[in-house]
Motif scaffolding. Structure first.
Motif, PDB file in Angstrom:
ATOM      1  N   ALA A 344       0.834  -1.329  -0.063  1.00 52.00           N
ATOM      2  CA  ALA A 344       0.070  -0.322  -0.092  1.00 52.00           C
ATOM      3  C   ALA A 344       0.770   1.217   0.056  1.00 52.00           C
ATOM      4  CB  ALA A 344      -0.885  -0.140   1.214  1.00 52.00           C
ATOM      5  N   GLN A 345       2.025   1.103   0.774  1.00 52.83           N
ATOM      6  CA  GLN A 345       3.030   2.333   0.598  1.00 52.83           C
ATOM      7  C   GLN A 345       3.731   2.765  -0.720  1.00 52.83           C
ATOM      8  OE1 GLN A 345       5.348   0.764   3.712  1.00 52.83           O
ATOM      9  NE2 GLN A 345       4.400   1.784   5.611  1.00 52.83           N
ATOM     10  N   LEU A 346       4.087   1.623  -1.168  1.00 51.80           N
ATOM     11  CA  LEU A 346       4.541   1.819  -2.619  1.00 51.80           C
ATOM     12  C   LEU A 346       3.499   2.128  -3.554  1.00 51.80           C
ATOM     13  CD1 LEU A 346       6.832  -1.544  -2.576  1.00 51.80           C
ATOM     14  CD2 LEU A 346       7.738   0.872  -2.054  1.00 51.80           C
ATOM     15  N   ALA A 347       2.488   1.517  -3.446  1.00 53.65           N
ATOM     16  CA  ALA A 347       1.422   1.720  -4.209  1.00 53.65           C
ATOM     17  C   ALA A 347       0.821   3.204  -4.369  1.00 53.65           C
ATOM     18  CB  ALA A 347       0.184   0.900  -4.238  1.00 53.65           C
ATOM     19  N   LEU A 348       1.022   3.674  -3.104  1.00 47.96           N
ATOM     20  CA  LEU A 348       0.581   5.319  -3.036  1.00 47.96           C
ATOM     21  C   LEU A 348       1.559   6.194  -3.949  1.00 47.96           C
ATOM     22  CD1 LEU A 348      -1.777   6.672  -1.812  1.00 47.96           C
ATOM     23  CD2 LEU A 348      -0.443   6.930   0.085  1.00 47.96           C
TER      24      LEU A 348
END
Ligand code: PLP
Length: 409
Positions: A344-348
Motif C-alpha cells: 500500500a505504501q509503494l502503491a501510493l
C-alpha cells in the motif's frame, strides 16, 4: 498570512491518536474508503426535493430538532421505520429510530453508553477498520471470530463465549455486519443468524448489527435483519444512507428500544444531526429510493466485473477472491510473500490507494497478504488501469505475480 504558531504539544491530553496528515487530494487511482459512484448521485431529484421541502417545512429550521424532537426529523424516521419493516422485517415505530450523523456516530454512541476500559467485545475477525480503531481507543479488548462464506462463524462465537465465560468475562456485545459484510462482502445465512441469536440469548450478550450495505445485495432482496428475527431489544441495529445515496450527506440511523435509546439520547447532545440533509432525504427517499438503489446496484455490479476482469488479467491466479454478494468492496488475498501494508505504501507513491488487510482485521497477521479494493468510485477504465499499475508495483517488490505466471489478455 497564517497566524503565529503556538506550541500545544505540552498541553495535549496524553492518550491522543497520532496527528492527522494534511489532505493532499485524492490519488489518481483511489480504491480506498467507501466513496460511491459520482454519476449516480441523483442531483436533479435532490435539488427538486430540497426546493419542495424547504418551501413546505423550512420554518422548522428555526428550532433545534426541526419541531420533531431530539430523535430527528419525523418524516425521515417514518420513512426508515416503514422501509425497515418492508425490506428487513424489523417492526419498530418512528420513536425507536434515532437519526445520527452517519452510522459512525451510531457506533460512537453505542460504544459510549456500553463500553468502559477493560471491557471485552466480540468482533468478526475481518471487519470494518473504523469499528476496530474506535473500540481499541477506548481500551476495550476485542476477541476476533472467523468469518466464512456464510458469515460470522457461530461455532467460533460459541467457543469465544465459553472461553470468556471460564474467565468470568461477559462481553458487552457481539458486533457483526451480517448483510454484505465489510470487507468480505459475504451475507450471513439464515441458519447462522438463528444460531447467533440463540447464543446471544443463552449468554445474555447483545448483538450490535451494522447494516449499511444491506440494500446493495445484487438480488435486491436483503435477508431478515437479526433485530427482526430476534423480536427483542437485545439486538441494536444501525444503518446509513452513505452507501445508497451519498457518504458526504452524513446521515445514518440507530434502532433500539426506549430503555437504551433514552440513555443514548442522554449523550447525543449535539443539537441534532444535519437538518437540511434529513429534510431533503425524507422528501427524496419517499418517492425515489427504490428506483435509485436498483439502478445503483446495476452500476456497481458493472464496476465490480471490470475490477474482477482486471485482476484476472494482471494478477492471474495470484489474486484470489470470492465474488461479492453485493456492496462496494472486493476482498482480495495475494500469495504469502506479499505484505500488503508495504504494498500500500509503494502503491501510493505510484498514485494507487488500497486498504491493506491488516487494518481490516482484529489480529493484523492473518490480514498481512490481503487487501480491500473499493470499486464504487473509480470508472471501469480507471479500475483497469489502476490494477495494471498495482500489478507492476507488486511484481517489482514481491515478484507477484511472477512474469510467467500472469495471464495476459
Ligand atoms: C460497516 C460500516 N459501518 C459504518 C460505516 C460508517 O458509515 P457512515 O458513517 O458513512 O454511515 C462504514 C463505512 O464505510 C462501514 O463500512
Amino acid at each position: 498570512m497564517s497566524a503565529e504558531s503556538f506550541d500545544y504539544s505540552t498541553l495535549l491530553r496524553p492518550d491522543l491518536p497520532p496527528a492527522a496528515a494534511r489532505w493532499a487530494g485524492f490519488p489518481a487511482y483511489n480504491f480506498v474508503g467507501g466513496h460511491n459512484d459520482a454519476a449516480s448521485v441523483p442531483i436533479e431529484e435532490l435539488a427538486a426535493a430540497a426546493a419542495r421541502v424547504l418551501q413546505r417545512d423550512g420554518r422548522q429550521l428555526a428550532t433545534y430538532g426541526l419541531d420533531s424532537g431530539p430523535l430527528g426529523y419525523r418524516p425521515l424516521r417514518e420513512f426508515i421505520a416503514g422501509k425497515l419493516a418492508r425490506d428487513a422485517g424489523i417492526s419498530c415505530t418512528p420513536d425507536e429510530v434515532l437519526i445520527t450523523s452517519g452510522s459512525l456516530q451510531g457506533l460512537d454512541l453505542v460504544n459510549q453508553v456500553l463500553l468502559a476500559p477493560g471491557d471485552t467485545v466480540i468482533f468478526e475477525q475481518a471487519t470494518y477498520g473504523g469499528a476496530i480503531t474506535r473500540v481499541k481507543r477506548l481500551g476495550v479488548d476485542i476477541v476476533g471470530v472467523p468469518v466464512d462464506h456464510d458469515g460470522l462463524s457461530s461455532q467460533g462465537v460459541r467457543k469465544a463465549l465459553e472461553s470468556l465465560g471460564r474467565r468470568g468475562i461477559r462481553p458487552k456485545y457481539i458486533y457483526t455486519i451480517p448483510t454484505v459484510q465489510n470487507p468480505t462482502a459475504t451475507v450471513m445465512s439464515e441458519a447462522r443468524r438463528t444460531e447467533l441469536l440463540a447464543l446471544s440469548r443463552a449468554y445474555q450478550v447483545p448483538i450490535f448489527e451494522d447494516e449499511c450495505y444491506a440494500d446493495l445485495v445484487w438480488t435486491g432482496k436483503r435477508p431478515r435483519a437479526l433485530r427482526a428475527m430476534d423480536g427483542t431489544d437485545r439486538v441494536i441495529h444501525i444503518g446509513s444512507f452513505s452507501k445508497t445515496i451519498a457518504p458526504a450527506l452524513r446521515i445514518g440511523y440507530l434502532v433500539a428500544g426506549w430503555p437504551l435509546l433514552s440513555r443514548i439520547l442522554g449523550i447525543k447532545n449535539d443539537g441534532g444531526s444535519g437538518a437540511l440533509e434529513q429534510m431533503i432525504l425524507a422528501e427524496y427517499c419517499a418517492k425515489h429510493f427504490d428506483a435509485h438503489v436498483a439502478a445503483l446496484r446495476t452500476t456497481l455490479r458493472g464496476k465490480l466485473d471490470a475490477l474482477a476482469g482486471a485482476l484476472e488479467a494482471h494478477f492471474g491466479t495470484t489474486a484470489e477472491f470470492e465474488y461479492p454478494a453485493g456492496g462496494i468492496f472486493l476482498w482480495v488475498t495475494l500469495p504469502k510473500p506479499v505484505d500488503t501494508t508495504r504494498l500500500a505504501q509503494l502503491a501510493l507513491q505510484a498514485g494507487i490507494a488500497i486498504n491493506p488487510g491488516a487494518e481490516w482485521m482484529t489480529d493484523a497477521e492473518p490480514g498481512r497478504s490481503r487487501l480491500r479494493i473499493c470499486f464504487a468510485h473509480a470508472s471501469p477504465a480507471v479500475l483497469q488501469e489502476g490494477i495494471a499499475r498495482l500489478a507492476q508495483v507488486c511484481r517489482r517488490e514481491f515478484d507477484v505475480p511472477p512474469v510467467a505466471g500472469a495471464v495476459h489478455r
